[in-house]
Design a protein around this motif. Sequence first.
Motif: not given
Length: 132
Positions: A49-53, A57-62, A117-123
């Motif tokens: 999945l492709s996640f974006s900020d 406060q969260e990373k989201i992927a459709r 580490a997830i928090t530091r990546l925008s996508e």
Amino acid sequence: MTTTHSATPTTESENMTAITIEFDGREVHGTLADNATARSLLAQLPLTLSFSDYGGQEKIARLSQPLSTDGAAAASDAPAWTIGYYVPNQALVLYYDDVGQFNGIVPIGTYDTAGDAITRLSEFTATIRKTS
């Protein structure tokens, strides 16, 4: 009325399924709860999945397919390090901050704080799989 007790009580952790989230050369470990929504996600694994900020406060992927929400509350809270399903957007969400209670949030598990580490990546693109 007689109550019987099991010699080995069942704990919540025994009913949870271990998963691994792989991204950017890292692995983050998590667990999925034993509920209809989590089981529905498990049936689709492995997923890439492709996640974006979203909202800082969260990373989201459709997701391409909706998850079951049988038995889920209409609204729930999602504290930091929660894996959730956001029903209105048909999205898998990795919460890294407490978002409070909202309609459509279905908590389905947790991931470990190594996920910071997830928090530091925008996508990022992640593969989620059941841990063997």
